[in-house]
Design a protein around this motif. Sequence first.
Motif, PDB file in Angstrom:
ATOM      1  N   GLU A  59       3.979   6.082  -0.777  1.00  0.00           N
ATOM      2  CA  GLU A  59       3.627   7.456  -1.454  1.00  0.00           C
ATOM      3  C   GLU A  59       2.236   7.592  -1.859  1.00  0.00           C
ATOM      4  O   GLU A  59       1.588   6.513  -1.904  1.00  0.00           O
ATOM      5  N   CYS A  60       1.606   8.793  -1.912  1.00  0.00           N
ATOM      6  CA  CYS A  60       0.397   8.849  -2.409  1.00  0.00           C
ATOM      7  C   CYS A  60       0.409   8.228  -3.787  1.00  0.00           C
ATOM      8  O   CYS A  60       1.245   8.084  -4.558  1.00  0.00           O
ATOM      9  N   TYR A  75      -2.921  10.363   1.088  1.00  0.00           N
ATOM     10  CA  TYR A  75      -2.418  11.514   1.793  1.00  0.00           C
ATOM     11  C   TYR A  75      -1.154  10.904   2.674  1.00  0.00           C
ATOM     12  O   TYR A  75      -1.548   9.869   3.252  1.00  0.00           O
ATOM     13  N   ASP A 102       2.239  15.016   8.117  1.00  0.00           N
ATOM     14  CA  ASP A 102       3.743  15.579   8.321  1.00  0.00           C
ATOM     15  C   ASP A 102       4.032  14.432   9.604  1.00  0.00           C
ATOM     16  O   ASP A 102       5.530  14.700   9.930  1.00  0.00           O
ATOM     17  N   ASP A 112       0.327  17.977  -6.570  1.00  0.00           N
ATOM     18  CA  ASP A 112      -0.614  16.693  -6.210  1.00  0.00           C
ATOM     19  C   ASP A 112      -1.952  17.206  -5.987  1.00  0.00           C
ATOM     20  O   ASP A 112      -2.394  17.683  -4.716  1.00  0.00           O
ATOM     21  N   ASP A 116       0.192  24.592  -2.683  1.00  0.00           N
ATOM     22  CA  ASP A 116       1.610  23.633  -2.677  1.00  0.00           C
ATOM     23  C   ASP A 116       2.838  24.633  -2.849  1.00  0.00           C
ATOM     24  O   ASP A 116       3.803  24.361  -3.358  1.00  0.00           O
ATOM     25  N   THR A 142       2.032  23.192   2.427  1.00  0.00           N
ATOM     26  CA  THR A 142       3.124  21.930   2.171  1.00  0.00           C
ATOM     27  C   THR A 142       2.547  20.903   1.418  1.00  0.00           C
ATOM     28  O   THR A 142       3.101  19.884   1.584  1.00  0.00           O
ATOM     29  N   PRO A 147       2.116  18.141  -1.427  1.00  0.00           N
ATOM     30  CA  PRO A 147       3.213  17.809  -2.312  1.00  0.00           C
ATOM     31  C   PRO A 147       2.969  18.741  -3.620  1.00  0.00           C
ATOM     32  O   PRO A 147       1.770  18.762  -3.989  1.00  0.00           O
ATOM     33  N   HIS A 148       4.250  18.921  -4.178  1.00  0.00           N
ATOM     34  CA  HIS A 148       3.734  20.010  -5.365  1.00  0.00           C
ATOM     35  C   HIS A 148       2.994  19.282  -6.421  1.00  0.00           C
ATOM     36  O   HIS A 148       3.212  18.025  -7.035  1.00  0.00           O
TER      37      HIS A 148
END
Length: 254
Positions: free
Chosen positions: A246-247, A173, A176, A42, A9, A37, A39-40
């Motif tokens: 969102e996740c 998930y 992109d 996650d 991430d 990439t 998600p930070h």
Amino acid sequence: MQLITLTTDFGSVYPAAMKGVILGINPQATIVDISHTIPHADIRAGAFALYSVVPYFPADTVHVAVVDPGVGTARNPIVISAGGHFFVGPDNGLMVPAASSLGYMQIFKITNFGLLGDVSATFHGRDVFARIGAYLSDGMPLEKIGETTIGHIHLDFGTVEVEADFISGEVIYVDDFGNIITNIKASDMLKKFNFKEQVRVFRNTMPFLATYGLARQGELLALIGSHGFLEIAVNRGSAAKMLKVECMDKVRIE
């Protein structure tokens, strides 16, 4: 073995330092970026990315995976050996779905700190995992890296509930393209619904189709993605943005 994959991430800049370390130890290594990439922090999204691509790599590949919000804490650095592949990263469940999909897992706690040199408290991706991955790719046996351990942090993609008139799960998930990928497997979805049938998801009615192009441009649809899980998409658009999903959001298919 010379092939190393990287999943992090970290975004830009930091993966280059990992690659520099790897090539300094094994200049013949071929490095493949799975993703930087994620998600930070996650962990489960990183686990899904790794799980999705690992079956397409040859045996003897070394997978270095670092989504590590616990960096510098007491969590263990580990190597997992499974199905002829090696997974190097933190013991936080990140590598477990991919490794377990290949078969029996043997887990080693990294204990040979003499291989590492100086270790930053905040960048184990560079100072621990990239180094160990490079040594493995250059043929170092696991027994010289650490010792076997039984305990490890488990991680899965959550529970799916299949009832008479609905299936429920959660989002694991967002890719992109803005496609919303759920933990509902194709086998569960196809037990309850047929292609071209209308389904209701996230308070929207949409067709369940075989592929994106069968929907009108801008239209929502449900489909089975190439990864084998149900996803919600928009033909030439972002379902995540349209639906504000969102996740870890819950999903119910009716």
